[in-house]
Motif scaffolding. Structure first.
Motif, PDB file in Angstrom:
ATOM      1  N   SER A  14       0.830  -1.213   0.000  1.00 56.19           N
ATOM      2  CA  SER A  14       0.000   0.000   0.000  1.00 56.19           C
ATOM      3  C   SER A  14       0.860   1.257   0.000  1.00 56.19           C
ATOM      4  O   SER A  14       0.541   2.236  -0.691  1.00 56.19           O
ATOM      5  CB  SER A  14      -0.951   0.000   1.190  1.00 56.19           C
ATOM      6  OG  SER A  14      -0.234  -0.038   2.411  1.00 56.19           O
ATOM      7  N   LYS A  15       1.951   1.265   0.759  1.00 49.74           N
ATOM      8  CA  LYS A  15       2.837   2.433   0.791  1.00 49.74           C
ATOM      9  C   LYS A  15       3.523   2.638  -0.554  1.00 49.74           C
ATOM     10  O   LYS A  15       3.718   3.780  -0.995  1.00 49.74           O
ATOM     11  CB  LYS A  15       3.879   2.280   1.894  1.00 49.74           C
ATOM     12  CG  LYS A  15       3.314   2.431   3.290  1.00 49.74           C
ATOM     13  CD  LYS A  15       4.384   2.189   4.343  1.00 49.74           C
ATOM     14  CE  LYS A  15       3.797   2.273   5.747  1.00 49.74           C
ATOM     15  NZ  LYS A  15       4.803   1.941   6.778  1.00 49.74           N
ATOM     16  N   ILE A  16       3.891   1.553  -1.203  1.00 55.82           N
ATOM     17  CA  ILE A  16       4.523   1.661  -2.523  1.00 55.82           C
ATOM     18  C   ILE A  16       3.536   2.269  -3.519  1.00 55.82           C
ATOM     19  O   ILE A  16       3.881   3.170  -4.290  1.00 55.82           O
ATOM     20  CB  ILE A  16       5.015   0.283  -2.999  1.00 55.82           C
ATOM     21  CG1 ILE A  16       6.198  -0.183  -2.134  1.00 55.82           C
ATOM     22  CG2 ILE A  16       5.425   0.327  -4.476  1.00 55.82           C
ATOM     23  CD1 ILE A  16       6.557  -1.635  -2.298  1.00 55.82           C
ATOM     24  N   LYS A  17       2.308   1.809  -3.497  1.00 54.02           N
ATOM     25  CA  LYS A  17       1.293   2.350  -4.407  1.00 54.02           C
ATOM     26  C   LYS A  17       1.021   3.828  -4.127  1.00 54.02           C
ATOM     27  O   LYS A  17       0.861   4.631  -5.057  1.00 54.02           O
ATOM     28  CB  LYS A  17      -0.001   1.548  -4.293  1.00 54.02           C
ATOM     29  CG  LYS A  17       0.068   0.159  -4.919  1.00 54.02           C
ATOM     30  CD  LYS A  17      -1.291  -0.528  -4.793  1.00 54.02           C
ATOM     31  CE  LYS A  17      -1.305  -1.864  -5.502  1.00 54.02           C
ATOM     32  NZ  LYS A  17      -2.623  -2.534  -5.384  1.00 54.02           N
ATOM     33  N   LYS A  18       0.983   4.191  -2.847  1.00 52.35           N
ATOM     34  CA  LYS A  18       0.722   5.587  -2.479  1.00 52.35           C
ATOM     35  C   LYS A  18       1.858   6.519  -2.863  1.00 52.35           C
ATOM     36  O   LYS A  18       1.677   7.742  -2.940  1.00 52.35           O
ATOM     37  CB  LYS A  18       0.454   5.684  -0.974  1.00 52.35           C
ATOM     38  CG  LYS A  18      -0.901   5.147  -0.555  1.00 52.35           C
ATOM     39  CD  LYS A  18      -1.084   5.229   0.958  1.00 52.35           C
ATOM     40  CE  LYS A  18      -2.415   4.639   1.391  1.00 52.35           C
ATOM     41  NZ  LYS A  18      -2.556   4.640   2.871  1.00 52.35           N
ATOM     42  N   ALA A  19       3.038   5.958  -3.104  1.00 53.80           N
ATOM     43  CA  ALA A  19       4.194   6.777  -3.467  1.00 53.80           C
ATOM     44  C   ALA A  19       4.055   7.366  -4.874  1.00 53.80           C
ATOM     45  O   ALA A  19       4.753   8.325  -5.222  1.00 53.80           O
ATOM     46  CB  ALA A  19       5.480   5.956  -3.380  1.00 53.80           C
ATOM     47  N   LYS A  20       3.151   6.813  -5.666  1.00 52.03           N
ATOM     48  CA  LYS A  20       2.934   7.310  -7.027  1.00 52.03           C
ATOM     49  C   LYS A  20       2.675   8.813  -7.010  1.00 52.03           C
ATOM     50  O   LYS A  20       1.773   9.308  -6.337  1.00 52.03           O
ATOM     51  CB  LYS A  20       1.734   6.583  -7.650  1.00 52.03           C
ATOM     52  CG  LYS A  20       1.370   7.019  -9.071  1.00 52.03           C
ATOM     53  CD  LYS A  20       2.268   6.370 -10.093  1.00 52.03           C
ATOM     54  CE  LYS A  20       1.829   6.699 -11.519  1.00 52.03           C
ATOM     55  NZ  LYS A  20       2.676   6.051 -12.526  1.00 52.03           N
ATOM     56  N   ASN A  21       3.506   9.563  -7.726  1.00 58.94           N
ATOM     57  CA  ASN A  21       3.416  11.027  -7.868  1.00 58.94           C
ATOM     58  C   ASN A  21       3.679  11.802  -6.574  1.00 58.94           C
ATOM     59  O   ASN A  21       3.465  13.015  -6.539  1.00 58.94           O
ATOM     60  CB  ASN A  21       2.031  11.431  -8.413  1.00 58.94           C
ATOM     61  CG  ASN A  21       1.759  10.850  -9.782  1.00 58.94           C
ATOM     62  OD1 ASN A  21       2.653  10.778 -10.617  1.00 58.94           O
ATOM     63  ND2 ASN A  21       0.528  10.425 -10.008  1.00 58.94           N
ATOM     64  N   THR A  22       4.129  11.113  -5.511  1.00 64.41           N
ATOM     65  CA  THR A  22       4.394  11.812  -4.254  1.00 64.41           C
ATOM     66  C   THR A  22       5.818  11.618  -3.750  1.00 64.41           C
ATOM     67  O   THR A  22       6.367  12.491  -3.093  1.00 64.41           O
ATOM     68  CB  THR A  22       3.433  11.355  -3.139  1.00 64.41           C
ATOM     69  OG1 THR A  22       3.636   9.963  -2.870  1.00 64.41           O
ATOM     70  CG2 THR A  22       1.986  11.587  -3.544  1.00 64.41           C
ATOM     71  N   LYS A  23       6.414  10.460  -4.031  1.00 68.79           N
ATOM     72  CA  LYS A  23       7.755  10.159  -3.552  1.00 68.79           C
ATOM     73  C   LYS A  23       8.479   9.290  -4.563  1.00 68.79           C
ATOM     74  O   LYS A  23       7.937   8.300  -5.045  1.00 68.79           O
ATOM     75  CB  LYS A  23       7.684   9.407  -2.215  1.00 68.79           C
ATOM     76  CG  LYS A  23       9.015   8.873  -1.721  1.00 68.79           C
ATOM     77  CD  LYS A  23       8.842   7.965  -0.497  1.00 68.79           C
ATOM     78  CE  LYS A  23      10.169   7.315  -0.125  1.00 68.79           C
ATOM     79  NZ  LYS A  23      10.043   6.404   1.042  1.00 68.79           N
ATOM     80  N   LYS A  24       9.708   9.678  -4.905  1.00 69.89           N
ATOM     81  CA  LYS A  24      10.525   8.859  -5.792  1.00 69.89           C
ATOM     82  C   LYS A  24      11.066   7.667  -5.019  1.00 69.89           C
ATOM     83  O   LYS A  24      11.682   7.821  -3.960  1.00 69.89           O
ATOM     84  CB  LYS A  24      11.691   9.678  -6.356  1.00 69.89           C
ATOM     85  CG  LYS A  24      11.268  10.785  -7.310  1.00 69.89           C
ATOM     86  CD  LYS A  24      10.998  10.240  -8.707  1.00 69.89           C
ATOM     87  CE  LYS A  24      10.810  11.373  -9.717  1.00 69.89           C
ATOM     88  NZ  LYS A  24      10.611  10.870 -11.086  1.00 69.89           N
ATOM     89  N   LEU A  25      10.842   6.475  -5.549  1.00 70.45           N
ATOM     90  CA  LEU A  25      11.242   5.246  -4.879  1.00 70.45           C
ATOM     91  C   LEU A  25      12.649   4.821  -5.288  1.00 70.45           C
ATOM     92  O   LEU A  25      13.007   4.889  -6.463  1.00 70.45           O
ATOM     93  CB  LEU A  25      10.251   4.132  -5.210  1.00 70.45           C
ATOM     94  CG  LEU A  25       8.827   4.358  -4.695  1.00 70.45           C
ATOM     95  CD1 LEU A  25       7.853   3.410  -5.373  1.00 70.45           C
ATOM     96  CD2 LEU A  25       8.776   4.190  -3.177  1.00 70.45           C
ATOM     97  N   THR A  26      13.429   4.388  -4.303  1.00 73.73           N
ATOM     98  CA  THR A  26      14.801   3.952  -4.540  1.00 73.73           C
ATOM     99  C   THR A  26      14.883   2.442  -4.372  1.00 73.73           C
ATOM    100  O   THR A  26      14.541   1.904  -3.320  1.00 73.73           O
ATOM    101  CB  THR A  26      15.765   4.616  -3.538  1.00 73.73           C
ATOM    102  OG1 THR A  26      15.613   6.031  -3.622  1.00 73.73           O
ATOM    103  CG2 THR A  26      17.201   4.245  -3.849  1.00 73.73           C
ATOM    104  N   VAL A  27      15.355   1.772  -5.421  1.00 74.42           N
ATOM    105  CA  VAL A  27      15.472   0.312  -5.405  1.00 74.42           C
ATOM    106  C   VAL A  27      16.911  -0.052  -5.762  1.00 74.42           C
ATOM    107  O   VAL A  27      17.518   0.565  -6.647  1.00 74.42           O
ATOM    108  CB  VAL A  27      14.505  -0.352  -6.410  1.00 74.42           C
ATOM    109  CG1 VAL A  27      14.510  -1.870  -6.255  1.00 74.42           C
ATOM    110  CG2 VAL A  27      13.087   0.206  -6.253  1.00 74.42           C
ATOM    111  N   ILE A  28      17.462  -1.046  -5.089  1.00 75.28           N
ATOM    112  CA  ILE A  28      18.817  -1.511  -5.390  1.00 75.28           C
ATOM    113  C   ILE A  28      18.832  -3.032  -5.290  1.00 75.28           C
ATOM    114  O   ILE A  28      18.061  -3.623  -4.532  1.00 75.28           O
ATOM    115  CB  ILE A  28      19.848  -0.881  -4.420  1.00 75.28           C
ATOM    116  CG1 ILE A  28      21.279  -1.190  -4.875  1.00 75.28           C
ATOM    117  CG2 ILE A  28      19.611  -1.326  -2.982  1.00 75.28           C
ATOM    118  CD1 ILE A  28      22.335  -0.383  -4.140  1.00 75.28           C
ATOM    119  N   THR A  29      19.693  -3.677  -6.066  1.00 72.93           N
ATOM    120  CA  THR A  29      19.814  -5.123  -5.969  1.00 72.93           C
ATOM    121  C   THR A  29      20.710  -5.494  -4.800  1.00 72.93           C
ATOM    122  O   THR A  29      21.528  -4.702  -4.337  1.00 72.93           O
ATOM    123  CB  THR A  29      20.423  -5.740  -7.248  1.00 72.93           C
ATOM    124  OG1 THR A  29      21.784  -5.311  -7.376  1.00 72.93           O
ATOM    125  CG2 THR A  29      19.627  -5.365  -8.486  1.00 72.93           C
ATOM    126  N   ALA A  30      20.543  -6.713  -4.320  1.00 71.91           N
ATOM    127  CA  ALA A  30      21.458  -7.306  -3.342  1.00 71.91           C
ATOM    128  C   ALA A  30      21.364  -8.812  -3.503  1.00 71.91           C
ATOM    129  O   ALA A  30      20.321  -9.340  -3.912  1.00 71.91           O
ATOM    130  CB  ALA A  30      21.108  -6.893  -1.920  1.00 71.91           C
TER     131      ALA A  30
END
Length: 269
Positions: A14-30
Motif C-alpha cells: 500500500s505504501k509503494i502504491k501511495k508513493a505514485k506522484n508523491t515520492k521517488k522510490l529507490t530500489v537496489i539489488t542485493a
C-alpha cells in the motif's frame, strides 16, 4: 559522512502504491546478507535480481539462473535485511504457464521471506500475473528491454523509438497493471516514452535506463558502486570506485604481509 536514517520507513504494498506522484522510490539489488544489511535502511526496496547470474556468477546473461539459486540468495538477503521489502526475480523458464508460475512463486513464498516476485513480460504475461495475484502472490512487472528475452530478441535493444512501439509498451503496462501488479520496472526505454507510460498507469514505475520521469529508479549494486569492470552501461552512474578501492586495499595488505608490518602488536594476542 553520516547516513541519516530517521526518515526510513519500512515499505508495504500500500505504501509503494501511495508513493505514485508523491515520492521517488529507490530500489537496489542485493544478493547476500552483508550488502543487504548495508542497504536495508536506505533503499525503499531490495531486488534479488537474476542479474546475480552475471555480476555474482560471472555468466554472460541471466538465463541460466535457477529457482534454487534465487531462493538461496533471497534467504541470504532477508537474513541481512530483516525489515526490508524484498522482491525476488522469477528466473527464466519458471513461469511459462499459469500453473508452473504459481507452483514456483509459491516455493519462493514458502521458503523465503520475500514480499513479492518480479516477472518479465507485457500483455503476453498478463494472464500469469493475474493468476499469481489472485492467489495472494504480490507481483512487480517488468517491461521494455527484458534481459530474459535477450536471445529471442537478438541482443539488448532499447525500446520506445517508434510511435508503434510506444503504444505497445503502454498496452503492456496497462495489461500488467490490470492483472494486479503493484509496480512495474521499465528498462531500456527512451525517456519520453517511459514518461508517457508512467503517466498512463496508476501504479509506480521503476526505471532503469528509462530517464528521470519514472516513479523511481533501480540499479545493480555492483554497477553503481563501480565493482563491475567489464563495461559501464550508459544508464549507470558510478557513486564509488569500488574495484579500485578494493584492489588498492588488497595490495596494501599484501605489501604489509611481505614486509612484516602486518600483523603488528595491535593485531596480536
Amino acid at each position: 559522512m553520516s547516513i541519516i536514517k530517521n526518515d526510513f520507513e519500512k515499505m508495504s504494498i500500500s505504501k509503494i502504491k501511495k508513493a505514485k506522484n508523491t515520492k521517488k522510490l529507490t530500489v537496489i539489488t542485493a544478493y547476500d546478507a552483508l550488502f543487504a544489511k548495508l542497504f536495508s535502511e536506505i533503499a525503499d526496496m531490495i531486488l534479488v535480481g537474476d542479474s546475480l547470474n552475471m555480476s555474482f556468477a560471472g555468466k554472460n546473461d541471466t538465463l541460466s539462473a535457477t529457482l534454487e539459486q534465487m531462493i538461496y540468495h533471497t534467504n541470504a538477503v532477508c537474513n541481512g535485511a530483516k525489515n526490508a521489502f524484498v522482491i525476488t526475480d522469477m528466473p527464466f523458464g519458471t513461469y511459462t504457464n499459469k500453473n508452473q508460475a504459481l507452483e514456483n512463486a509459491t516455493k519462493v513464498y514458502a521458503q523465503t521471506n520475500a514480499a513479492a516476485v518480479k516477472i518479465e513480460g507485457g500483455e503476453d504475461r498478463a494472464p500469469i500475473v493475474e493468476h499469481l495475484t489472485k492467489n495472494s502472490i504480490a507481483v512487480m512487472g517488468h517491461i521494455g528491454l527484458m534481459p530474459q528475452y535477450v536471445r529471442s530478441e537478438g541482443g539488448y535493444k532499447v525500446r520506445g523509438k517508434t510511435q508503434e512501439d510506444i503504444e505497445q509498451l503502454i498496452k503492456d503496462a496497462k495489461a500488467i497493471e490490470k492483472a494486479g501488479a503493484f509496480s512495474i520496472v521499465i528498462e531500456g526505454v527512451m525517456s519520453d516514452a517511459a514518461k508517457r507510460i508512467s503517466q498512463e498507469i496508476n501504479i509506480p514505475t521503476i526505471g532503469i535506463g528509462a530517464g528521470k520521469d519514472t516513479d523511481g529508479q533501480v540499479l545493480v549494486w555492483s554497477d553503481m558502486l563501480g565493482f563491475f569492470e567489464e563495461f559501464k552501461p550508459k544508464f549507470v552512474k558510478h557513486y564509488l570506485n569500488g574495484a579500485e578501492l578494493v584492489k588498492g586495499s588488497v595490495e596494501k595488505y599484501r605489501s604489509e604481509v611481505q614486509n612484516g608490518t602486518f600483523p603488528s602488536k595491535n593485531e596480536e594476542y
